[in-house]
Design an enzyme around this catalytic site. Structure first.
Site, PDB file in Angstrom:
ATOM      1  N   LEU A 200       0.862  -1.175   0.000  1.00 20.26           N
ATOM      2  CA  LEU A 200       0.000   0.000   0.000  1.00 20.26           C
ATOM      3  C   LEU A 200       0.903   1.232   0.000  1.00 20.26           C
ATOM      4  O   LEU A 200       1.912   1.271   0.708  1.00 20.26           O
ATOM      5  CB  LEU A 200      -0.902   0.033   1.238  1.00 20.26           C
ATOM      6  N   ASP A 201       0.545   2.254  -0.779  1.00 24.81           N
ATOM      7  CA  ASP A 201       1.312   3.491  -0.809  1.00 24.81           C
ATOM      8  C   ASP A 201       1.313   4.162   0.562  1.00 24.81           C
ATOM      9  O   ASP A 201       0.400   3.929   1.376  1.00 24.81           O
ATOM     10  CB  ASP A 201       0.704   4.470  -1.826  1.00 24.81           C
ATOM     11  N   PRO A 202       2.295   5.015   0.850  1.00 25.65           N
ATOM     12  CA  PRO A 202       2.282   5.760   2.114  1.00 25.65           C
ATOM     13  C   PRO A 202       0.992   6.549   2.343  1.00 25.65           C
ATOM     14  O   PRO A 202       0.578   6.738   3.483  1.00 25.65           O
ATOM     15  CB  PRO A 202       3.492   6.695   1.970  1.00 25.65           C
TER      16      PRO A 202
ATOM     17  N   ALA B 246      -1.936   5.555   1.555  1.00 28.96           N
ATOM     18  CA  ALA B 246      -3.048   4.607   1.690  1.00 28.96           C
ATOM     19  C   ALA B 246      -2.945   3.898   3.038  1.00 28.96           C
ATOM     20  O   ALA B 246      -1.855   3.697   3.573  1.00 28.96           O
ATOM     21  CB  ALA B 246      -3.023   3.593   0.557  1.00 28.96           C
TER      22      ALA B 246
END
Length: 312
Positions: free
Chosen positions: A42-44, A46
């Protein structure tokens, strides 16, 4: 302190503003685990469900990587960014000239099987380098469209600029690209302002733990309580057929040999959706790995080192 042999799956609620690998290393330290891996970054920007596999469970990470996922998404219309999320630079600004009914119609058209061109701001590699490294240098490289399926794409609310959605999608789907494409379809542009994963394969958000749950247990070195938060690794494999094997068959598999199944054993697999992934159990009910069946013969795909742990 020596690292521990830990086996199982922790369903972590990943916080914002930290990478998946960053939080993985923090959780691994809290568990003092020898080995750990996550199952889909997951992206930072998200948050949400990030299954972390410890020890022998890392052998089954791929099954969770390949499964469907569900997200809660908030998007802002009227602006487009170069990363398709709030971390990027605004590259266009246009009026919002569509109605809610037109938004819902565009959402409906975005459902189903389709081809999606991955965003340049992704970890996919081109000539050995992640795409995002090229993007940060202002370089665009060719990307092949990949088949995905949007099973559910539902509008939950719209205030004229910001919209909330729920998206259930197949593996490999980029939600940022989905929202960017939606904004272009509507002629206004759009980008993701919030993203939260709430479902990964058989797991949902109700089962998640937060990092703050783990810290006091680490402080007390209460390893038993920490390990009690882990799920058995075969729970990552719901939906697969099961086969019980006897000790002699187990030993053959351990030594890399095949096992000829009898009619009764084959009959238990008649309703199996696929025969290239069968969960294997001992007669005592211990999960020992995954096999495949071809022409009545059982072969090993992934076998656990059962000396490391007791039955789940």
């Amino acid at each position: 302190m020596a690292r521990r042999q830990v086996n199982g799956i922790l369903l972590l609620d990943k916080p914002l503003e930290v990478s998946s690998n960053g939080i993985l290393q923090r959780i691994r330290w809290l568990y003092q685990a020898e080995k750990a891996g996550h199952t889909g970054a997951l992206d930072p920007l998200a948050s949400g469900l990030l299954p972390i596999c410890f020890g022998e469970a890392t052998k089954f990470c791929q099954f969770l990587l390949d499964t469907d996922k569900t997200y809660e998404v908030t998007a802002r219309f009227g602006l487009r960014t170069d990363t398709s999320d709030a971390a990027g630079e605004v590259i266009s600004q246009r009026p919002i000239a569509f109605s809610q009914a037109e938004l819902e119609a565009a959402v409906a058209k975005a459902r189903g099987p389709q081809l999606q061109v991955p965003t340049m701001y992704s970890a996919l590699k081109y000539q050995g380098q992640p795409l995002y490294k090229y993007a940060r240098q202002g370089i665009t490289v060719p990307r092949e469209a990949r088949p995905i399926t949007i099973f559910r794409f539902e509008l939950l609310g719209f205030d004229g600029q910001d919209a909330r959605f729920v998206v259930h999608c197949s593996k490999g789907t980029y939600i940022r690209t989905l929202i960017d494409d939606l904004g272009e379809t509507l002629g206004s542009g759009a980008y993701v302002t919030a993203l939260r994963r709430i479902h990964v394969g058989p797991f949902d958000a109700s089962q998640m733990r937060v990092e703050a749950d783990l810290v006091p247990l680490n402080d007390k070195q209460d390893w038993q309580a920490l390990d009690a938060l882990l799920l058995p690794m075969d729970q990552a494999l719901l939906g697969l057929a099961e086969l019980v094997i006897n000790p002699q068959q187990h030993q053959r598999l351990v030594h890399g040999q095949t096992v000829l199944l009898n009619d009764a054993e084959l009959e238990t697999l008649q309703e199996a959706p696929v025969l290239d992934a069968i969960k294997l159990y001992t007669e005592a009910g211990q999960f020992i790995g995954i096999g495949a069946v071809a022409e009545g013969v059982l072969l090993v795909r992934r076998l656990l080192n059962t000396s490391q742990f007791q039955s789940s």
